[in-house]
Design an enzyme around this catalytic site. Structure first.
Site, short mmCIF file in Angstrom:
data_model
loop_
_atom_site.label_atom_id
_atom_site.label_comp_id
_atom_site.label_asym_id
_atom_site.label_seq_id
_atom_site.Cartn_x
_atom_site.Cartn_y
_atom_site.Cartn_z
N SER A 63 -40.34 -49.72 0.73
CA SER A 63 -41.53 -50.55 0.48
C SER A 63 -41.05 -51.99 0.37
CB SER A 63 -42.18 -50.13 -0.85
OG SER A 63 -43.13 -51.09 -1.27
N TYR A 113 -41.85 -48.03 -9.72
CA TYR A 113 -41.94 -47.84 -8.26
C TYR A 113 -40.87 -48.69 -7.58
CZ TYR A 113 -44.25 -47.87 -3.63
OH TYR A 113 -44.55 -47.74 -2.30
N1 NAD Z 1 -49.96 -47.50 1.46
C1 NAD Z 1 -49.23 -48.52 1.03
O1 NAD Z 1 -49.75 -49.63 0.75
C2 NAD Z 1 -47.73 -48.36 0.93
C3 NAD Z 1 -46.94 -49.53 0.84
C4 NAD Z 1 -45.56 -49.38 0.76
C5 NAD Z 1 -44.98 -48.13 0.80
N2 NAD Z 1 -45.77 -47.02 0.88
C6 NAD Z 1 -45.11 -45.72 0.91
O2 NAD Z 1 -45.66 -44.92 1.93
C7 NAD Z 1 -45.63 -43.54 1.52
C8 NAD Z 1 -47.05 -43.00 1.38
O3 NAD Z 1 -47.69 -43.02 2.56
P1 NAD Z 1 -49.19 -43.48 2.85
O4 NAD Z 1 -49.43 -44.85 2.39
O5 NAD Z 1 -49.30 -43.14 4.27
O6 NAD Z 1 -50.06 -42.61 1.84
P2 NAD Z 1 -51.20 -41.48 1.97
O7 NAD Z 1 -51.84 -41.47 0.64
O8 NAD Z 1 -52.03 -41.70 3.19
O9 NAD Z 1 -50.36 -40.14 2.20
C9 NAD Z 1 -49.51 -39.61 1.22
C10 NAD Z 1 -49.34 -38.13 1.53
O10 NAD Z 1 -48.31 -37.63 0.65
C11 NAD Z 1 -48.67 -36.31 0.29
N3 NAD Z 1 -47.94 -35.94 -0.93
C12 NAD Z 1 -48.17 -36.41 -2.18
N4 NAD Z 1 -47.35 -35.79 -3.04
C13 NAD Z 1 -46.59 -34.93 -2.33
C14 NAD Z 1 -45.59 -33.99 -2.68
N5 NAD Z 1 -45.20 -33.81 -3.96
N6 NAD Z 1 -45.02 -33.23 -1.71
C15 NAD Z 1 -45.44 -33.37 -0.41
N7 NAD Z 1 -46.39 -34.24 -0.03
C16 NAD Z 1 -46.97 -35.01 -0.98
C17 NAD Z 1 -50.18 -36.39 0.10
O11 NAD Z 1 -50.78 -35.11 0.12
C18 NAD Z 1 -50.59 -37.29 1.26
O12 NAD Z 1 -50.95 -36.55 2.41
C19 NAD Z 1 -44.95 -43.52 0.17
O13 NAD Z 1 -43.57 -43.34 0.32
C20 NAD Z 1 -45.29 -44.90 -0.35
O14 NAD Z 1 -44.42 -45.30 -1.39
C21 NAD Z 1 -47.13 -47.11 0.95
#
Ligand code: NAD
Length: 256
Positions: A141, A154
């Protein structure tokens, strides 16, 4: 096609960036394993991959559990007949507090944000060596590159991911396994409101959302597909001389 005949596992692929990545990778010729705790979401991604003409397998797993992080790789490689690419995308916002921190919430955030990808990568390395090389991508991130007032725990986890990536890249270089980190800024997925709204004080939520958006020079959050394209580049042979980097894809957030 950039991923012709490649075999890929993507975690947290039932939604957001992971889903966009699976669809894009399939269009570029990869067979994908969709890993998520949410079966409905994972099946939705697999259906979208198939609709795009690709091949997808679903594995439902809770990556907070150490043995599940290894199982998804073994089962995924079995389904795919080997493994070339792994995107460790799973993560969670975790607790916002410093004072009054809940230790269980702290441990869960560290387990998902740091440990899950480490364990899956360790399980993946032997398959990639057997394939003659591979590419591992972690989702860190911008909070893994600069501090985050709203998210100290985080940020600690995502800095750890970047450090792990830089170290694993050196460890695995001789095996022709590249290891990189994607550092999204605010991205328009279901996690975005979760991140902004987890502060217990509802009166601060709107203010927090405004503060975050105002900090992006390009003036908008990223789209999942824009992040998926960066993931594609890092995973593909187009980035064949790139290892150990942490690439911000953030509308200019960290260059301020
Ligand atoms: N969206 C943002 O603004 C942002 C910014 C920086 C980094 N990230 C990182 O991106 C990733 C999240 O992705 P996204 O934004 O596409 O989110 P999202 O909410 O669209 O998807 C997250 C997915 O993770 C799954 N999940 C949650 N807990 C889990 C577990 N214990 N085991 C398996 N699956 C699990 C959920 O069911 C969901 O489908 C994370 O690593 C997050 O730190 C997101």
């Amino acid at each position: 096609m950039r991923l012709n005949n490649k075999r890929a596992i993507v975690t947290a692929a039932g939604s957001g960036m992971g889903r966009a990545g699976c669809i894009l990778f399939a269009r570029e010729g990869a067979a994908v394993v969709v890993v998520d705790i949410d079966e409905k979401g994972a099946r939705g991604t697999a259906d979208a991959v198939k609709a795009a003409g690709g091949t997808a397998h679903v594995i439902v797993a809770d990556l907070l559990k150490a043995d599940e992080c290894e199982r998804v790789v073994h089962d995924g490689a079995k389904a795919l007949g080997g493994l070339d690419l792994l995107w460790n995308h799973a993560g969670m916002p975790g607790p916002a507090e410093v004072e009054g921190l809940n230790l269980g919430a702290y441990a869960a955030a560290m387990d998902l944000n740091v440990r899950s990808g480490l364990l899956s990568s360790a399980a993946a390395a032997p398959y990639m060596r057997k394939a003659g090389g591979g590419s591992i991508l972690f989702t860190a991130s911008v909070a893994g590159l600069v501090g985050s007032m709203m998210a100290p725990v985080y940020s600690a986890g995502k800095f750890a991911v970047v450090g792990m990536v830089m170290s694993m890249a050196q460890r695995f270089a001789a095996d022709k396994i590249r290891v990189n980190a994607l550092c999204p800024g605010l991205t328009d997925t279901p996690m975005l409101p979760q991140f902004v709204n987890r502060n217990n004080d509802p009166s601060l939520q709107e203010e927090n959302a405004k503060k975050l958006a105002a900090a992006i020079p390009m003036g908008r959050p990223g789209r999942p597909e824009e992040l998926a394209h960066a993931a594609l580049w890092l995973l593909s042979d187009d980035a064949s001389y790139v290892t150990g980097i942490a690439l911000p894809v953030d509308g200019g957030y960290v260059c301020r």
